[in-house]
Write an enzyme that holds these catalytic residues in place. Sequence first.
Site, PDB file in Angstrom:
ATOM      1  N   ASP A 298       0.895  -1.128  -0.008  1.00  0.00           N
ATOM      2  CA  ASP A 298       0.062  -0.131  -0.078  1.00  0.00           C
ATOM      3  C   ASP A 298       1.085   1.232   0.038  1.00  0.00           C
ATOM      4  O   ASP A 298       2.137   1.053   0.199  1.00  0.00           O
ATOM      5  CB  ASP A 298      -0.998   0.051   1.104  1.00  0.00           C
ATOM      6  CG  ASP A 298      -2.161   0.690   0.933  1.00  0.00           C
ATOM      7  OD1 ASP A 298      -2.074   1.804   0.227  1.00  0.00           O
ATOM      8  OD2 ASP A 298      -3.120   0.820   1.497  1.00  0.00           O
TER       9      ASP A 298
HETATM   10  C1  BGC Z   1      -4.988   3.309   0.086  1.00  0.00           C
HETATM   11  C2  BGC Z   1      -5.249   2.278  -1.099  1.00  0.00           C
HETATM   12  C3  BGC Z   1      -5.014   2.962  -2.414  1.00  0.00           C
HETATM   13  C4  BGC Z   1      -3.536   3.544  -2.227  1.00  0.00           C
HETATM   14  C5  BGC Z   1      -3.352   4.191  -3.794  1.00  0.00           C
HETATM   15  C6  BGC Z   1      -3.848   3.935  -0.086  1.00  0.00           C
HETATM   16  O1  BGC Z   1      -3.686   5.148   0.889  1.00  0.00           O
HETATM   17  O2  BGC Z   1      -4.984   2.635   1.529  1.00  0.00           O
HETATM   18  O3  BGC Z   1      -6.566   1.494  -1.070  1.00  0.00           O
HETATM   19  O4  BGC Z   1      -5.145   1.898  -3.430  1.00  0.00           O
HETATM   20  O5  BGC Z   1      -3.549   4.497  -1.350  1.00  0.00           O
HETATM   21  O6  BGC Z   1      -3.894   5.212  -4.053  1.00  0.00           O
END
Ligand code: BGC
Length: 733
Positions: free
Chosen positions: A290
């Site tokens: 993530d």
């Molecule tokens: C979120 C994810 C997301 C990623 C990319 C993160 O902060 O938890 O769900 O896919 O950002 O934008």
Amino acid sequence: MNYLTEEQKRRVDELLSQMTLDEKIGQMNQESPSIVGGFDVPFEELIEMMTDGRISKEEFGNIMSSAKQDFHEDAIREGGVGSLMVQDPVKVNELQKIAVEESRLGIPLIFGLDVIHGFRSVYPIAVAEAGCFDPELMEATARMAAKESRASGVAWHFAPMLDISRDARWGRISEGPGEDPYLASVFAAAKVKGLQNDRSDTDNYVAACLKHYIGYGAAESGRDYNTVSMAMHLFYNVYLKPFEAAVREGAQTVMASFNDLNGVPCTVNEFTLRKILKESLGFPGFVVSDANAIRECVVHGIAEDDADAGVKAAIAGMDMDMGTEIYRKHLKEAVLAGKVGMEVIDEAVRRILSVKMWLGLFDHPYVSEETMHRYDTLPEEHIALARKSAEESIVLLKNENDILPIKKEAKVALVGNLADSREEIIGAWAMSWQEKDCVSIYEGMKAEFPNVRYFPCGGPEGDINESEVLAATDYGDVIVAVLGELVSMSGEAASRADITIPGRQRELLERLLTTGKPVVLVLMNGRPLALEWENLYVPAIVEAWHLGIQMGPAVAAVLSGKKNPSGKLSATFPYVTGQCPVYYNHPNTGRPGSKSKFTSRYLDVTPGVLYPFGYGLSYTTFEYSDLTVKEEQDGLAVSVKVKNSGSCGGTEVVQLYMQDVAASLVRPVKEMKGFEKICLESGESKVVSFCLKKQDMGFFDNEGKYHLEDGLFRIYAGGNSRDCLTSEINLEF
Ligand code: BGC
């Protein structure tokens, strides 16, 4: 990897054999455009300024759009980037050209984005859409989103989000399929099929990314990013289930979650990533972290510094680093020092290249001029699908004295700031939507009710406008109050410690109710709410979530009766926040909650929940009878008769549950095992049959061993998880 042809596998191997270590690590690096300046304060402070209100969201947006961005062109040219987050097709082509034509090996980039519930056409948020109990519809919206985003060069969706959550304080419950592993697994499979299965043309499909693996929805006390302690039987029986279903459908990628699971952050968790996902489930694709999560392992206190975090992540099976450049900066040294084996790197790169190959990026890296304009104007069929999914997601929670549907010619006083907002209908994480495609509730109502008038009166934030309240109550034969949450109140980093209707909206409701005129409460929100008060005093309540671009017409159709509501809840609504976490399929205690003192209950809350999982009313009524359960060779044949006992046609979600009454581990009081959505004319009956396979009646223990244990089973069928017919059967497996 079995999803590639032999020829494609050969191409991947050949490429791998030509790559330098730097180029390999480059593939493991995902970048997003960095903001590098154009404003006077550091970027982090700018975000803080927006969060604490020193600048408005609009001002922040303006600063961002004029800010200088770095798209990492030099790094791409050197082969140092495998993936980027960009959504503008012109930019996509520009960056792709550098990768394909100017880097040594010409490996295409994969562009990824958070396409959670639609790209140009925005559909209902997932917690709402899951409540359609309609896998074909779930699949159709995913397929449409895939086509729209691929036309912009986005070939990778950071979706579906499969985090089961039983705590509505957690803002991200809006992004996922709710509380139940069975429904979540159906949702997971449907979404992967929709995103990936139409491979007749590279324009038609994308790679899915299952997230957030794993346990993120069980964040302690519903606070985002919080720690997760979980018994392993829950891990296997509940939280892993939708991921397993999606991997079975061939999902191409997985995103690890931010949280620690029983002490080990999922970013560096060798057990969850290697042992369970890659080995036991045989997941052939790649895993991405993530955003910023590898660096956060230092803050978690599991790694000494960035370099150490990178080593731990790579060893654990994390194939791609989202956003920290830790792999790019530190992994080479770690490999040369023998801390990370070359086979770890090769495995990760092979997985990444294979997904790119599967997507057809090597042969079709660019978006054509024609394709990128394909959805400038949304086609009718996309709008129709948005309308259908919105209508099917609406849940009727209460309808005393048949206040609903409202007569077409009635004088409707429409109240609430949310009712006339286009941007508040789209829900968290809508990416590329355009305001012109959104139809607000007021706009939808105007088309349906000639005598509707709008009186804003107040909303989730700010004061109540007294004179508008007076005007509204004076005008309306019926008052429709659209209240609830702003989009920004659910989604990531949007946990709430109090899940009642925010701001002064309850007060507003009180004012409206004192007139004695019928009041219909239409809720717009991204999570289950605690509606004890509203349920006591408001005669009609409609749960309309954040339904996407066609929210207005969908709500109007339900209020007028053009559409008889059939949505059900994918997550339980408690009476009060203090009951969270709360869910229907909980294990029993030795003292189930009841009115008597020494039972598992709160002194100040009625035992039970307000609206259980699977709940949702219709303008007609359904009667259940004749539940029969017969043992067959491999399973149980269960049938139940459902009659439409009301005065109009309607659709019902017939639900099947079971309970393993005595087992070597305490089992849930009920577990969903099937459902079927049926349409019945007034007076019509249907016998609905289910086949409950014996193989599916067992459970995993804390060691991950599957048990099918002889003994008594209870079978339930009904229109929600609480009100069911029941029958018992003894089984020997
Ligand atoms: C979120 C994810 C997301 C990623 C990319 C993160 O902060 O938890 O769900 O896919 O950002 O934008």
